[in-house]
Design a protein around this motif. Structure first.
Motif, short mmCIF file in Angstrom:
data_model
loop_
_atom_site.label_atom_id
_atom_site.label_comp_id
_atom_site.label_asym_id
_atom_site.label_seq_id
_atom_site.Cartn_x
_atom_site.Cartn_y
_atom_site.Cartn_z
N GLU A 15 0.84 -1.20 0.00
CA GLU A 15 0.00 0.00 0.00
C GLU A 15 0.87 1.25 0.00
N HIS A 16 1.94 1.23 0.79
CA HIS A 16 2.86 2.37 0.83
C HIS A 16 3.48 2.60 -0.55
N MET A 17 3.96 1.53 -1.18
CA MET A 17 4.57 1.66 -2.50
C MET A 17 3.55 2.16 -3.52
N ASN A 18 2.33 1.68 -3.43
CA ASN A 18 1.30 2.16 -4.34
C ASN A 18 1.08 3.67 -4.16
N VAL A 55 3.14 -0.60 -12.78
CA VAL A 55 1.92 -0.90 -13.56
C VAL A 55 0.71 -0.91 -12.63
N LYS A 56 0.80 -1.62 -11.51
CA LYS A 56 -0.33 -1.73 -10.58
C LYS A 56 -0.70 -0.38 -9.95
N ALA A 57 0.27 0.52 -9.85
CA ALA A 57 -0.03 1.86 -9.32
C ALA A 57 -0.85 2.67 -10.32
N ARG A 58 -0.75 2.30 -11.59
CA ARG A 58 -1.46 3.04 -12.64
C ARG A 58 -2.77 2.40 -13.07
N MET A 59 -2.78 1.07 -13.13
CA MET A 59 -3.94 0.38 -13.69
C MET A 59 -3.88 -1.09 -13.31
N SER A 62 -4.84 -6.48 -16.13
CA SER A 62 -5.71 -6.74 -17.28
C SER A 62 -5.73 -5.56 -18.24
N GLU A 63 -5.86 -4.35 -17.70
CA GLU A 63 -5.86 -3.15 -18.56
C GLU A 63 -4.52 -3.01 -19.28
N PHE A 64 -3.43 -3.23 -18.54
CA PHE A 64 -2.10 -3.11 -19.12
C PHE A 64 -1.90 -4.17 -20.21
N SER A 65 -2.42 -5.35 -19.97
CA SER A 65 -2.35 -6.42 -20.95
C SER A 65 -3.04 -6.01 -22.25
N GLN A 66 -4.23 -5.44 -22.12
CA GLN A 66 -4.97 -5.01 -23.30
C GLN A 66 -4.24 -3.91 -24.05
N LYS A 67 -3.66 -2.96 -23.31
CA LYS A 67 -2.97 -1.84 -23.94
C LYS A 67 -1.69 -2.28 -24.66
N THR A 68 -1.00 -3.26 -24.10
CA THR A 68 0.26 -3.70 -24.70
C THR A 68 0.10 -4.83 -25.69
N GLY A 69 -1.03 -5.53 -25.62
CA GLY A 69 -1.22 -6.70 -26.48
C GLY A 69 -0.44 -7.91 -26.00
N LEU A 97 4.03 2.85 -20.66
CA LEU A 97 4.04 3.63 -19.42
C LEU A 97 4.52 5.06 -19.64
N GLY A 98 4.95 5.36 -20.87
CA GLY A 98 5.42 6.70 -21.20
C GLY A 98 6.91 6.90 -20.94
N PHE A 99 7.63 5.80 -20.81
CA PHE A 99 9.07 5.86 -20.56
C PHE A 99 9.81 5.29 -21.76
#
Length: 104
Positions: A15-18, A55-59, A62-69, A97-99
């Motif tokens: 939770e702290h890291m998030n 990734v988990k802090a952003r979404m 499953s969402e990341f999987s869909q965005k990246t294919g 992730l924009g990096f």
């Protein structure tokens, strides 16, 4: 956030890291440090655990999987160190992730 405040709020490390990973600049520094650790120490797992936290802090995964294919299963295999991705896959993950990955 100091350690006493963390203890008093009874939050987990995850939770702290998030919370701290909500800051995009912190995400960038966090991943950069993990990449440097990988390069100097060969700690592949640390980099992908760090990437998973960002990734988990952003979404959701499953969402990341869909965005990246890239399938959820493949992502989890990378995050757990069960699969070593090619450089183009790492680039794809960071790009979403924009990096970017560069040699300095």
């Amino acid at each position: 956030m100091d350690i006493e405040k963390i203890k008093s709020e009874n939050i987990t490390h995850e939770e702290h890291m998030n919370n701290v990973l909500q800051d995009i600049e912190y995400q960038k520094m966090y991943l950069d440090a993990a990449i440097q650790e990988f390069i100097t120490e060969g700690d592949y797992d640390l980099f992908f655990q760090s990437l998973e936290q960002v990734v988990k802090a952003r979404m959701s995964i499953s969402e990341f999987s869909q965005k990246t294919g890239i399938t959820r299963a493949a992502l989890y295999e990378m995050f757990k160190g069960e699969r070593v991705p090619r450089l183009d896959t790492i680039g794809k993950l960071l790009k979403e992730l924009g990096f970017s990955l560069h040699v300095a």
